[in-house]
Design a protein around this motif. Structure first.
Motif, short mmCIF file in Angstrom:
data_model
loop_
_atom_site.label_atom_id
_atom_site.label_comp_id
_atom_site.label_asym_id
_atom_site.label_seq_id
_atom_site.Cartn_x
_atom_site.Cartn_y
_atom_site.Cartn_z
N TYR A 1 33.42 25.25 37.00
CA TYR A 1 32.41 24.21 36.75
C TYR A 1 33.11 23.02 36.10
O TYR A 1 34.25 23.11 35.66
CB TYR A 1 31.30 24.75 35.85
N VAL A 2 32.39 21.90 36.06
CA VAL A 2 32.84 20.73 35.31
C VAL A 2 31.69 20.28 34.42
O VAL A 2 30.53 20.58 34.68
CB VAL A 2 33.29 19.57 36.23
N GLY A 3 32.03 19.55 33.35
CA GLY A 3 31.02 19.17 32.38
C GLY A 3 30.16 17.99 32.79
O GLY A 3 29.07 17.80 32.27
N SER A 4 30.66 17.17 33.76
CA SER A 4 29.91 15.98 34.17
C SER A 4 30.40 15.50 35.53
O SER A 4 31.48 15.90 35.99
CB SER A 4 30.09 14.86 33.13
N ALA A 5 29.61 14.63 36.15
CA ALA A 5 30.02 14.04 37.43
C ALA A 5 31.27 13.19 37.24
O ALA A 5 32.14 13.13 38.12
CB ALA A 5 28.87 13.22 38.00
N GLU B 1 33.69 13.76 35.12
CA GLU B 1 34.83 14.68 35.05
C GLU B 1 35.21 15.17 36.44
O GLU B 1 36.39 15.31 36.76
CB GLU B 1 34.46 15.87 34.15
N ARG B 2 34.20 15.42 37.27
CA ARG B 2 34.47 15.86 38.65
C ARG B 2 35.26 14.77 39.39
O ARG B 2 36.23 15.08 40.11
CB ARG B 2 33.15 16.15 39.36
N ALA B 3 34.87 13.52 39.22
CA ALA B 3 35.57 12.40 39.88
C ALA B 3 37.01 12.29 39.39
O ALA B 3 37.94 12.03 40.16
CB ALA B 3 34.81 11.10 39.64
N ARG B 4 37.21 12.50 38.08
CA ARG B 4 38.56 12.43 37.51
C ARG B 4 39.46 13.52 38.10
O ARG B 4 40.61 13.26 38.47
CB ARG B 4 38.48 12.59 35.98
N ILE B 5 38.92 14.74 38.22
CA ILE B 5 39.70 15.84 38.77
C ILE B 5 40.00 15.60 40.25
O ILE B 5 41.09 15.90 40.74
CB ILE B 5 38.99 17.19 38.54
N LEU B 6 39.04 15.00 40.97
CA LEU B 6 39.26 14.66 42.38
C LEU B 6 40.46 13.72 42.51
O LEU B 6 41.32 13.91 43.37
CB LEU B 6 38.01 14.02 42.98
N GLN B 7 40.53 12.72 41.64
CA GLN B 7 41.66 11.78 41.68
C GLN B 7 42.99 12.49 41.39
O GLN B 7 44.00 12.22 42.04
CB GLN B 7 41.44 10.65 40.66
N LEU B 8 42.98 13.42 40.43
CA LEU B 8 44.19 14.18 40.11
C LEU B 8 44.63 15.02 41.30
O LEU B 8 45.83 15.11 41.61
CB LEU B 8 43.94 15.09 38.90
N VAL B 9 43.68 15.65 41.98
CA VAL B 9 44.00 16.51 43.12
C VAL B 9 44.55 15.66 44.27
O VAL B 9 45.54 16.03 44.91
CB VAL B 9 42.74 17.30 43.58
#
Length: 202
Positions: free
Chosen positions: A107-111, A113-121
Protein backbone atom coordinates in the motif's frame (compact mmCIF):
# COMPACT_ATOMS: atom_id res chain seq x y z
CA UNK A 1 3.85 -19.34 25.09
CA UNK A 2 2.34 -21.06 22.06
CA UNK A 3 4.74 -23.38 20.24
CA UNK A 4 5.87 -22.49 16.69
CA UNK A 5 4.74 -25.86 15.35
CA UNK A 6 1.23 -25.29 16.67
CA UNK A 7 1.23 -21.81 15.12
CA UNK A 8 2.20 -23.24 11.74
CA UNK A 9 -0.57 -25.86 12.06
CA UNK A 10 -3.11 -23.14 12.85
CA UNK A 11 -2.18 -21.18 9.73
CA UNK A 12 -2.50 -24.31 7.57
CA UNK A 13 -6.11 -24.92 8.64
CA UNK A 14 -8.67 -24.55 5.78
CA UNK A 15 -10.73 -22.02 7.76
CA UNK A 16 -7.75 -19.71 8.22
CA UNK A 17 -6.54 -20.06 4.62
CA UNK A 18 -9.98 -18.96 3.38
CA UNK A 19 -10.33 -16.08 5.83
CA UNK A 20 -6.76 -14.92 5.12
CA UNK A 21 -7.56 -14.53 1.43
CA UNK A 22 -10.80 -12.70 2.24
CA UNK A 23 -8.95 -10.32 4.60
CA UNK A 24 -6.35 -9.44 1.96
CA UNK A 25 -9.03 -8.79 -0.66
CA UNK A 26 -11.27 -6.79 1.66
CA UNK A 27 -8.44 -4.61 2.97
CA UNK A 28 -6.73 -4.19 -0.41
CA UNK A 29 -3.25 -4.91 0.86
CA UNK A 30 -0.82 -7.77 1.37
CA UNK A 31 -0.47 -9.62 4.64
CA UNK A 32 2.11 -11.88 6.22
CA UNK A 33 2.40 -13.40 9.66
CA UNK A 34 6.01 -13.43 10.84
CA UNK A 35 7.91 -14.76 13.83
CA UNK A 36 10.54 -12.12 14.56
CA UNK A 37 12.39 -14.43 16.96
CA UNK A 38 13.25 -16.81 14.10
CA UNK A 39 12.70 -14.61 11.05
CA UNK A 40 10.22 -17.16 9.72
CA UNK A 41 7.19 -16.20 7.62
CA UNK A 42 4.39 -18.35 9.06
CA UNK A 43 1.73 -17.31 6.57
CA UNK A 44 1.37 -15.14 3.46
CA UNK A 45 4.23 -12.93 2.38
CA UNK A 46 3.68 -12.90 -1.39
CA UNK A 47 5.72 -10.21 -3.18
CA UNK A 48 3.97 -7.34 -4.94
CA UNK A 49 4.76 -6.86 -8.64
CA UNK A 50 6.76 -3.72 -7.92
CA UNK A 51 9.12 -5.62 -5.62
CA UNK A 52 9.14 -8.87 -7.54
CA UNK A 53 10.28 -7.55 -10.92
CA UNK A 54 13.92 -6.73 -11.39
CA UNK A 55 15.07 -8.10 -8.05
CA UNK A 56 18.05 -10.45 -7.99
CA UNK A 57 16.80 -14.01 -7.36
CA UNK A 58 17.40 -15.09 -3.78
CA UNK A 59 18.06 -11.55 -2.54
CA UNK A 60 15.27 -10.50 -0.18
CA UNK A 61 13.89 -7.00 0.19
CA UNK A 62 15.31 -5.23 3.24
CA UNK A 63 12.92 -3.34 5.51
CA UNK A 64 14.30 -0.32 7.33
CA UNK A 65 12.49 0.44 10.57
CA UNK A 66 11.96 3.77 12.34
CA UNK A 67 13.73 2.30 15.36
CA UNK A 68 15.30 -1.01 16.34
CA UNK A 69 12.69 -3.75 16.68
CA UNK A 70 12.12 -5.16 20.14
CA UNK A 71 10.00 -8.26 19.56
CA UNK A 72 8.58 -7.91 23.08
CA UNK A 73 7.39 -4.31 22.56
CA UNK A 74 3.56 -4.20 22.28
CA UNK A 75 3.63 -1.12 20.00
CA UNK A 76 3.32 -1.41 16.21
CA UNK A 77 6.54 -0.93 14.22
CA UNK A 78 6.71 1.12 11.01
CA UNK A 79 9.23 0.37 8.29
CA UNK A 80 10.01 1.13 4.65
CA UNK A 81 11.19 -1.44 2.08
CA UNK A 82 13.97 -1.05 -0.52
CA UNK A 83 11.49 0.37 -3.02
CA UNK A 84 10.16 2.98 -0.59
CA UNK A 85 6.90 1.20 0.23
CA UNK A 86 5.58 1.47 3.79
CA UNK A 87 5.30 -1.60 6.04
CA UNK A 88 3.48 -1.99 9.34
CA UNK A 89 4.36 -4.73 11.84
CA UNK A 90 1.50 -5.23 14.30
CA UNK A 91 2.14 -7.50 17.33
CA UNK A 92 -0.25 -10.40 18.04
CA UNK A 93 -0.94 -11.09 21.70
CA UNK A 94 -1.71 -14.58 23.07
CA UNK A 95 -2.01 -15.13 26.83
CA UNK A 96 -0.49 -11.72 27.52
CA UNK A 97 2.62 -12.38 25.40
CA UNK A 98 3.56 -11.46 21.84
CA UNK A 99 3.31 -14.67 19.80
CA UNK A 100 4.12 -13.19 16.37
CA UNK A 101 3.59 -10.09 14.22
CA UNK A 102 1.24 -9.32 11.34
CA UNK A 103 3.00 -7.51 8.52
CA UNK A 104 0.90 -5.22 6.31
CA UNK A 105 2.38 -4.02 3.01
CA UNK A 106 1.53 -3.42 -0.66
CA UNK A 107 0.00 0.00 0.00
CA UNK A 108 0.96 3.67 -0.13
CA UNK A 109 -0.06 6.44 2.24
CA UNK A 110 -1.34 8.88 -0.41
CA UNK A 111 -1.84 9.44 -4.13
CA UNK A 112 1.14 11.82 -4.00
CA UNK A 113 3.33 9.04 -2.61
CA UNK A 114 2.10 6.69 -5.34
CA UNK A 115 3.11 9.25 -8.00
CA UNK A 116 6.55 9.67 -6.39
CA UNK A 117 7.16 5.90 -6.42
CA UNK A 118 6.00 5.72 -10.06
CA UNK A 119 8.67 8.29 -10.98
CA UNK A 120 11.33 6.29 -9.09
CA UNK A 121 10.32 3.07 -10.87
CA UNK A 122 10.35 4.73 -14.29
CA UNK A 123 13.79 6.19 -13.53
CA UNK A 124 15.13 2.62 -13.37
CA UNK A 125 14.27 2.21 -17.07
CA UNK A 126 11.04 0.26 -16.70
CA UNK A 127 8.52 1.14 -19.47
CA UNK A 128 5.72 3.45 -18.27
CA UNK A 129 2.81 1.02 -18.93
CA UNK A 130 4.60 -1.71 -16.99
CA UNK A 131 5.50 0.69 -14.17
CA UNK A 132 1.92 1.99 -13.95
CA UNK A 133 0.54 -1.56 -13.83
CA UNK A 134 2.83 -2.37 -10.88
CA UNK A 135 1.94 0.87 -9.09
CA UNK A 136 -1.81 0.40 -9.68
CA UNK A 137 -1.64 -2.72 -7.51
CA UNK A 138 -0.88 -0.51 -4.53
CA UNK A 139 -3.88 0.59 -2.48
CA UNK A 140 -3.91 4.12 -1.09
CA UNK A 141 -4.44 3.85 2.66
CA UNK A 142 -3.73 6.58 5.17
CA UNK A 143 -1.97 5.87 8.46
CA UNK A 144 -5.18 5.72 10.52
CA UNK A 145 -6.76 3.10 8.23
CA UNK A 146 -3.58 1.04 8.08
CA UNK A 147 -3.40 1.06 11.88
CA UNK A 148 -7.07 0.00 12.08
CA UNK A 149 -6.45 -2.79 9.55
CA UNK A 150 -3.39 -3.94 11.52
CA UNK A 151 -5.40 -4.09 14.75
CA UNK A 152 -8.22 -5.97 13.04
CA UNK A 153 -5.96 -8.61 11.48
CA UNK A 154 -3.84 -8.99 14.64
CA UNK A 155 -7.04 -9.51 16.65
CA UNK A 156 -8.21 -12.22 14.23
CA UNK A 157 -4.79 -13.94 14.30
CA UNK A 158 -4.80 -13.72 18.11
CA UNK A 159 -8.21 -15.44 18.23
CA UNK A 160 -6.97 -18.18 15.91
CA UNK A 161 -3.85 -18.81 18.00
CA UNK A 162 -5.79 -18.68 21.28
CA UNK A 163 -8.18 -21.33 19.93
CA UNK A 164 -5.18 -23.41 18.83
CA UNK A 165 -3.54 -22.96 22.23
CA UNK A 166 -6.74 -23.95 24.05
CA UNK A 167 -7.08 -27.01 21.83
CA UNK A 168 -3.46 -27.94 22.59
CA UNK A 169 -4.22 -27.71 26.33
CA UNK A 170 -7.35 -29.85 25.94
CA UNK A 171 -5.38 -32.49 24.03
CA UNK A 172 -2.72 -32.40 26.76
CA UNK A 173 -5.34 -32.90 29.49
CA UNK A 174 -6.96 -35.73 27.53
CA UNK A 175 -3.58 -37.43 27.22
CA UNK A 176 -2.98 -37.07 30.97
CA UNK A 177 -6.40 -38.56 31.81
CA UNK A 178 -5.84 -41.35 29.30
CA UNK A 179 -2.41 -42.16 30.80
CA UNK A 180 -3.86 -42.18 34.32
CA UNK A 181 -6.66 -44.48 33.15
CA UNK A 182 -4.07 -46.81 31.58
CA UNK A 183 -2.04 -46.89 34.81
CA UNK A 184 -5.16 -47.58 36.89
CA UNK A 185 -6.19 -50.40 34.54
CA UNK A 186 -2.69 -51.93 34.68
CA UNK A 187 -2.78 -51.92 38.47
CA UNK A 188 -5.91 -54.06 38.44
CA UNK A 189 -9.26 -53.71 40.22
CA UNK A 190 -7.71 -53.34 43.68
CA UNK A 191 -5.37 -50.54 42.63
CA UNK A 192 -2.00 -50.32 44.31
CA UNK A 193 -1.96 -52.36 47.52
CA UNK A 194 0.91 -51.12 49.67
CA UNK A 195 1.16 -54.17 51.97
CA UNK A 196 2.06 -56.33 48.95
CA UNK A 197 5.17 -54.26 48.15
CA UNK A 198 8.36 -55.84 49.56
CA UNK A 199 9.77 -53.75 52.38
CA UNK A 200 13.20 -53.72 50.72
CA UNK A 201 11.75 -51.57 47.93
CA UNK A 202 10.75 -48.75 50.31
Amino acid sequence: MIDSEYMRAAFRSPGWVDSFGVLQTALGLRLAVVDLSTGETLCGGEPVALCQDGRTPGVPCVARTEHEIDRHDPAPVRAVCDDGLPILLQPVHVDGEIACHVMLYGYVGSAKERARILQLVMATGRPEPEARAAIDELTVLDRVRVDAAGSLVASRVGQLLTEQHDQMRRVGRQLEVSLLADVARDLGPDGLVYDRIPSTSL
